[in-house]
Design a protein around this motif. Sequence first.
Motif, PDB file in Angstrom:
ATOM      1  N   LEU A 192     -18.756 -37.134 -30.046  1.00 39.68           N
ATOM      2  CA  LEU A 192     -18.436 -35.712 -30.239  1.00 39.68           C
ATOM      3  C   LEU A 192     -18.831 -34.885 -29.026  1.00 39.68           C
ATOM      4  CD1 LEU A 192     -19.496 -35.192 -33.982  1.00 39.68           C
ATOM      5  CD2 LEU A 192     -17.188 -35.160 -33.039  1.00 39.68           C
ATOM      6  N   GLY A 193     -19.983 -35.245 -28.424  1.00 40.75           N
ATOM      7  CA  GLY A 193     -20.377 -34.514 -27.217  1.00 40.75           C
ATOM      8  C   GLY A 193     -19.365 -34.710 -26.089  1.00 40.75           C
ATOM      9  N   ASP A 194     -18.922 -35.980 -25.925  1.00 41.75           N
ATOM     10  CA  ASP A 194     -17.916 -36.224 -24.897  1.00 41.75           C
ATOM     11  C   ASP A 194     -16.621 -35.493 -25.221  1.00 41.75           C
ATOM     12  OD1 ASP A 194     -19.789 -37.840 -23.717  1.00 41.75           O
ATOM     13  OD2 ASP A 194     -18.977 -39.709 -24.602  1.00 41.75           O
ATOM     14  N   MET A 195     -16.220 -35.583 -26.519  1.00 41.47           N
ATOM     15  CA  MET A 195     -14.992 -34.895 -26.924  1.00 41.47           C
ATOM     16  C   MET A 195     -15.134 -33.390 -26.728  1.00 41.47           C
ATOM     17  SD  MET A 195     -14.063 -37.005 -30.400  1.00 41.47           S
ATOM     18  CE  MET A 195     -12.762 -35.837 -30.796  1.00 41.47           C
ATOM     19  N   ARG A 196     -16.329 -32.888 -27.029  1.00 41.86           N
ATOM     20  CA  ARG A 196     -16.537 -31.445 -26.865  1.00 41.86           C
ATOM     21  C   ARG A 196     -16.377 -31.044 -25.401  1.00 41.86           C
ATOM     22  NH1 ARG A 196     -22.348 -29.626 -28.358  1.00 41.86           N
ATOM     23  NH2 ARG A 196     -22.696 -30.894 -26.489  1.00 41.86           N
ATOM     24  N   ASP A 197     -16.953 -31.854 -24.498  1.00 47.61           N
ATOM     25  CA  ASP A 197     -16.809 -31.524 -23.071  1.00 47.61           C
ATOM     26  C   ASP A 197     -15.341 -31.580 -22.661  1.00 47.61           C
ATOM     27  OD1 ASP A 197     -19.516 -31.266 -22.994  1.00 47.61           O
ATOM     28  OD2 ASP A 197     -19.868 -33.336 -22.261  1.00 47.61           O
ATOM     29  N   GLU A 198     -14.635 -32.642 -23.138  1.00 44.86           N
ATOM     30  CA  GLU A 198     -13.221 -32.751 -22.791  1.00 44.86           C
ATOM     31  C   GLU A 198     -12.420 -31.594 -23.361  1.00 44.86           C
ATOM     32  OE1 GLU A 198     -11.928 -36.492 -24.178  1.00 44.86           O
ATOM     33  OE2 GLU A 198     -13.132 -37.684 -22.758  1.00 44.86           O
ATOM     34  N   VAL A 199     -12.719 -31.245 -24.631  1.00 45.48           N
ATOM     35  CA  VAL A 199     -11.980 -30.135 -25.260  1.00 45.48           C
ATOM     36  C   VAL A 199     -12.252 -28.831 -24.530  1.00 45.48           C
ATOM     37  CG1 VAL A 199     -11.835 -28.740 -27.343  1.00 45.48           C
ATOM     38  CG2 VAL A 199     -11.796 -31.230 -27.498  1.00 45.48           C
ATOM     39  N   GLU A 200     -13.519 -28.614 -24.159  1.00 43.62           N
ATOM     40  CA  GLU A 200     -13.841 -27.376 -23.439  1.00 43.62           C
ATOM     41  C   GLU A 200     -13.074 -27.302 -22.121  1.00 43.62           C
ATOM     42  OE1 GLU A 200     -17.988 -27.268 -22.913  1.00 43.62           O
ATOM     43  OE2 GLU A 200     -18.447 -26.693 -24.992  1.00 43.62           O
ATOM     44  N   ALA A 201     -13.101 -28.427 -21.406  1.00 38.22           N
ATOM     45  CA  ALA A 201     -12.390 -28.418 -20.124  1.00 38.22           C
ATOM     46  C   ALA A 201     -10.899 -28.223 -20.323  1.00 38.22           C
ATOM     47  CB  ALA A 201     -12.662 -29.723 -19.377  1.00 38.22           C
ATOM     48  N   GLU A 202     -10.328 -28.929 -21.352  1.00 39.51           N
ATOM     49  CA  GLU A 202      -8.888 -28.829 -21.581  1.00 39.51           C
ATOM     50  C   GLU A 202      -8.508 -27.429 -22.032  1.00 39.51           C
ATOM     51  OE1 GLU A 202      -5.033 -30.304 -21.533  1.00 39.51           O
ATOM     52  OE2 GLU A 202      -6.919 -31.113 -20.752  1.00 39.51           O
ATOM     53  N   ARG A 203      -9.305 -26.858 -22.931  1.00 39.90           N
ATOM     54  CA  ARG A 203      -8.975 -25.511 -23.427  1.00 39.90           C
ATOM     55  C   ARG A 203      -9.138 -24.466 -22.323  1.00 39.90           C
ATOM     56  NH1 ARG A 203     -11.350 -25.148 -29.617  1.00 39.90           N
ATOM     57  NH2 ARG A 203      -9.806 -26.573 -30.550  1.00 39.90           N
ATOM     58  N   GLU A 204     -10.195 -24.624 -21.554  1.00 37.83           N
ATOM     59  CA  GLU A 204     -10.343 -23.679 -20.456  1.00 37.83           C
ATOM     60  C   GLU A 204      -9.180 -23.793 -19.479  1.00 37.83           C
ATOM     61  OE1 GLU A 204     -14.066 -24.384 -18.687  1.00 37.83           O
ATOM     62  OE2 GLU A 204     -15.247 -23.473 -20.297  1.00 37.83           O
ATOM     63  N   ARG A 205      -8.705 -25.051 -19.293  1.00 34.76           N
ATOM     64  CA  ARG A 205      -7.589 -25.217 -18.365  1.00 34.76           C
ATOM     65  C   ARG A 205      -6.286 -24.699 -18.945  1.00 34.76           C
ATOM     66  NH1 ARG A 205      -3.590 -28.663 -17.497  1.00 34.76           N
ATOM     67  NH2 ARG A 205      -4.174 -29.939 -19.294  1.00 34.76           N
ATOM     68  N   ILE A 206      -6.025 -25.016 -20.254  1.00 37.65           N
ATOM     69  CA  ILE A 206      -4.722 -24.662 -20.819  1.00 37.65           C
ATOM     70  C   ILE A 206      -4.716 -23.237 -21.348  1.00 37.65           C
ATOM     71  CG2 ILE A 206      -3.090 -25.211 -22.664  1.00 37.65           C
ATOM     72  CD1 ILE A 206      -3.970 -28.117 -22.415  1.00 37.65           C
ATOM     73  N   ALA A 207      -5.695 -22.888 -22.164  1.00 39.92           N
ATOM     74  CA  ALA A 207      -5.645 -21.595 -22.847  1.00 39.92           C
ATOM     75  C   ALA A 207      -6.438 -20.531 -22.133  1.00 39.92           C
ATOM     76  CB  ALA A 207      -6.168 -21.737 -24.275  1.00 39.92           C
ATOM     77  N   GLY A 208      -7.155 -20.916 -21.147  1.00 44.38           N
ATOM     78  CA  GLY A 208      -7.937 -19.920 -20.435  1.00 44.38           C
ATOM     79  C   GLY A 208      -9.066 -19.363 -21.288  1.00 44.38           C
ATOM     80  N   LEU A 209      -9.607 -20.173 -22.253  1.00 45.55           N
ATOM     81  CA  LEU A 209     -10.691 -19.708 -23.115  1.00 45.55           C
ATOM     82  C   LEU A 209     -11.985 -19.632 -22.324  1.00 45.55           C
ATOM     83  CD1 LEU A 209     -10.030 -21.795 -26.340  1.00 45.55           C
ATOM     84  CD2 LEU A 209      -9.485 -19.392 -25.953  1.00 45.55           C
TER      85      LEU A 209
END
Length: 535
Positions: free
Chosen positions: A148-165
């Motif tokens: 989950l920690g790895d997924m969280r880091d990946e999700v954060e990076a992906e969301r910041e990249r795609i959605a600009g969150l």
Amino acid sequence: MEFLGWIAAALLAVGIVIILIIHRRALSAFSDERSNFERRRRLDFDAARSEAQEAAERVRADSERLMAQSQARIKESIADADRRREELEASMSAQRAELREMRHAQERMEARLHEREDRLAADAEGLAARAERQDVVRAQLKSQRRELGDMRDEVEAERERIAGLTQQAARAEVMAEAERQSRLAATALARDIESAAKRDAEKIARSIVVTAIQRCASEQTSESVVSTIDLPSDDMKGRIIGREGRNIRAFEQITGVNVLIDDTPESVLLSCFDPVRRETARLTLMDLVADGRIHPARIEEVYERSQRSIAERIQREAEDAMAEVGIVDLHEDLVPVLGALAYRTSYGQNVLRHLVESAHLAAMMAAELGLDVAVCKRAAFLHDIGKALTHEVEGPHAIVGAELLRRHGEHEDIVHAVEAHHNEVEPRTVEAILTQAADAISGSRPGARRESLEAYVERMEHLEALASDRDGVDRVYAMQAGRELRVMVTPAEIDDGGAQLLAREIARDIEKNLSYPGQIKVTVVRESRATETAH
């Protein structure tokens, strides 16, 4: 000179003669003395011989007496020795029998200890296996946390990249997802642990309960609220009724029991909700019928005698029941109340016998569990004492009985077990739970109680109605004579966690709203169906 010579010769002759005479006299005297001496010696000899013979006779008599005494003493000694030998042999036989019994008891105890050790070993293996499963689950949870920690880091990076969150918004969203996944995993883990604990606990409890049931053998009873009196002839019905109904009215007013006279030949019926009063009336009517004299004064006299007889029976029934379970210190005011239960039934089961049976069951289970056997037995023996007063005092019999015991100085643990055996009060001691179990076993064993068809159907309908009114419930079935309730739910409205929660809520509602022997198993079934059409 010659004359002098003759004189001298004469004198000499005379002297010789005198000497001869004196000598003869001396010889005669000596002979007489010798004869006397011989006679005296013979007399002394005869006397001595007589004395010797008498002494010999006395010695012989004393010897014979001493010999007889010696023989008697020898016979007494022989008899005493034989008696002591028989006593020693009997004592040795009793000691050998006692030793054999002690050896058999020791062997049985060792066998039980081996069985208990086997059960404990099996329980320890089960606990070890459960601990291993928990360790595996913990390791899985740690692995899932890392993933989950790895997924969280990946999700954060992906969301910041795609959605600009922003990082805070992405963190909040990931934390919500992680929390949902953790709750699902925790729910699954809790369900597995709870299932394993229930499985082990049910196995141990089933073993204890089955052992107690097998060791307790009780008779089956079946009674009703109506007593039948056989009459010698139908003419006796007219005597019972009396002129213008005088006798039957007096009988019903004195006894408080209804007399039912119908077309049944040579019999009448007595009906009353109070079994003691009905039994007193039955004895009264039987005595009146046997005597043949039936009038109001005679009815009152016989009724008073029957009351005394019933009171003695009640006292004797209570004392016999107390002796059977080993209770001797019950308050004297509680003894007649307890004895009255010998004439009270619950669904056809005699209540006093039910109390004795429950006491034996509670004692057996308490011994298996290592609890205080005396306290558990006493609580189970007194748990239904309030049923003797329910027709006089308002309220549940558990509360009525608990208040009665509290007023007469019973220990608070006993009182609590009595008032909590039907959950009018939440049970908070092991003794109270064990009293509930003993009551349920005694009431639910085959042949213990009977129930009418109407009451059975009504109970089944009420049981199904408790579950069918809830949201998401599709169908409800009462199965195994009301021992199991199977609930079918709609998968779209209730998930797995909701099904578990629904089962618990339905079980609580059943405990709160229904009175039943034993236990009821609630099973919630949730089916998921996938449908697709091929074109």
